[in-house]
Motif scaffolding. Structure first.
Motif, mmCIF file in Angstrom:
data_model
loop_
_atom_site.group_PDB
_atom_site.id
_atom_site.type_symbol
_atom_site.label_atom_id
_atom_site.label_comp_id
_atom_site.label_asym_id
_atom_site.label_seq_id
_atom_site.Cartn_x
_atom_site.Cartn_y
_atom_site.Cartn_z
ATOM 1 N N CYS A 1 -131.998 -82.799 51.826
ATOM 2 C CA CYS A 1 -130.873 -81.771 53.023
ATOM 3 C C CYS A 1 -129.423 -81.986 52.412
ATOM 4 N N ILE B 1 -124.987 -77.071 50.689
ATOM 5 C CA ILE B 1 -125.459 -75.779 51.456
ATOM 6 C C ILE B 1 -125.947 -74.090 50.919
ATOM 7 N N GLU C 1 -128.202 -70.004 55.182
ATOM 8 C CA GLU C 1 -128.272 -71.214 55.872
ATOM 9 C C GLU C 1 -126.691 -71.371 56.470
ATOM 10 N N LEU D 1 -125.741 -72.126 60.559
ATOM 11 C CA LEU D 1 -124.781 -73.151 60.995
ATOM 12 C C LEU D 1 -123.456 -72.765 61.535
ATOM 13 N N ARG E 1 -125.114 -80.134 57.863
ATOM 14 C CA ARG E 1 -126.532 -79.595 58.405
ATOM 15 C C ARG E 1 -126.210 -80.634 59.328
ATOM 16 N N ALA F 1 -129.621 -74.069 65.439
ATOM 17 C CA ALA F 1 -130.284 -74.186 64.464
ATOM 18 C C ALA F 1 -131.331 -73.558 62.967
ATOM 19 N N ALA G 1 -132.031 -73.952 59.556
ATOM 20 C CA ALA G 1 -131.007 -75.171 58.541
ATOM 21 C C ALA G 1 -131.363 -76.298 59.589
ATOM 22 N N ALA H 1 -131.352 -79.786 59.831
ATOM 23 C CA ALA H 1 -132.160 -81.029 58.491
ATOM 24 C C ALA H 1 -132.773 -82.014 58.628
#
Length: 239
Positions: free
Chosen positions: A47, A51, A55, A59, A100, A133, A136, A138
């Motif tokens: 993670c 990014i 994603e 986010l 994340r 979320a 994406a 974490a």
């Protein structure tokens, strides 16, 4: 290919002959993640990757929802960050969709933003945030227990920190001289209160004399020509 390494590690993107892990750091190698919402984050090291493009919509949507909930609750970023064990910078990045977040973090935010002591309402809000979320989200940190202990220590220091109150009473003044009474109260979270009161004589050219109320006031440090005036002011001040 060993890519399960935190950013800046010297053996990142290094081909490793040892199938059991990275010979330099001992971390287990990770398979290259698929590009797309079907990819799975399996470790905290994964993670830390930058990014990815797929994603960003998740986010951004999560950040907008968190910001809307916070504004609806009338809570500042700083207050929400303190109450959930986050830094203000981390919360700002979350709301901008630049970071994340994990299940446990969303759980703490849900409790604070649910406007209720009802666990069901907080759970409903958490489910909504988890849905937004999506993939994406974490993974949990392998140091989650250590992080919880750190948050508890931070909260304990916040409760026990001293709150200082400073009150100033302005007394009579004449000829460039004036009296003030200062009261400072310091209160830690445990409930103890420490109060200190002292008086100050201010004069021309930055002259300043300070003493506690229990002490005997003296004009010896005042220029001889001004001592009678200062004594009269002081008598009026204490009467």
């Amino acid at each position: 290919m060993c890519i399960g390494i935190s950013e800046g590690h010297p053996s990142k993107q290094r081909q490793e002959s040892d199938p059991g892990g990275c010979g330099s750091c001992g971390l287990q190698p990770l398979p290259a993640p698929a590009v797309g919402p079907d990819s799975n984050f399996t470790t905290a090291f994964d993670c830390r990757r930058p990014i990815q493009e797929w994603e960003v919509p998740y986010l951004k949507a999560l950040g907008q929802e968190l910001r809307a909930l916070r504004l609806e609750a009338g809570i500042t970023q700083e207050a929400l960050a303190v109450s959930t064990g986050l830094s203000s910078r981390s919360l700002r990045r979350l709301e901008r969709g630049e970071r994340r977040t994990r299940y446990t973090t969303l759980a703490r935010l849900s409790v604070r933003l649910s406007h209720s002591s009802s666990p069901e309402r907080a759970r409903d809000l958490l489910d909504r945030l988890l849905t937004i979320a999506g993939p994406a989200l974490a993974p949990e940190s392998q140091y989650a227990e250590r992080l919880d202990m750190r948050r508890e220590r931070r909260a304990r220091r916040q409760r026990d920190r001293w709150v200082s109150l400073h009150r100033v009473e302005i007394g009579p003044s004449m000829g460039g001289y004036g009296f003030e009474r200062h009261t400072r109260s310091q209160r830690p979270g445990a409930g103890r209160v420490a109060t200190k009161t002292y008086e100050v004589l201010r004069g021309p050219d930055g002259y300043r004399s300070k003493w506690t109320v229990a002490d005997q006031f003296s004009t010896t440090s005042v220029p001889p020509n001004d001592r009678l005036l200062v004594q009269l002011l002081y008598d009026a001040w204490r009467s």
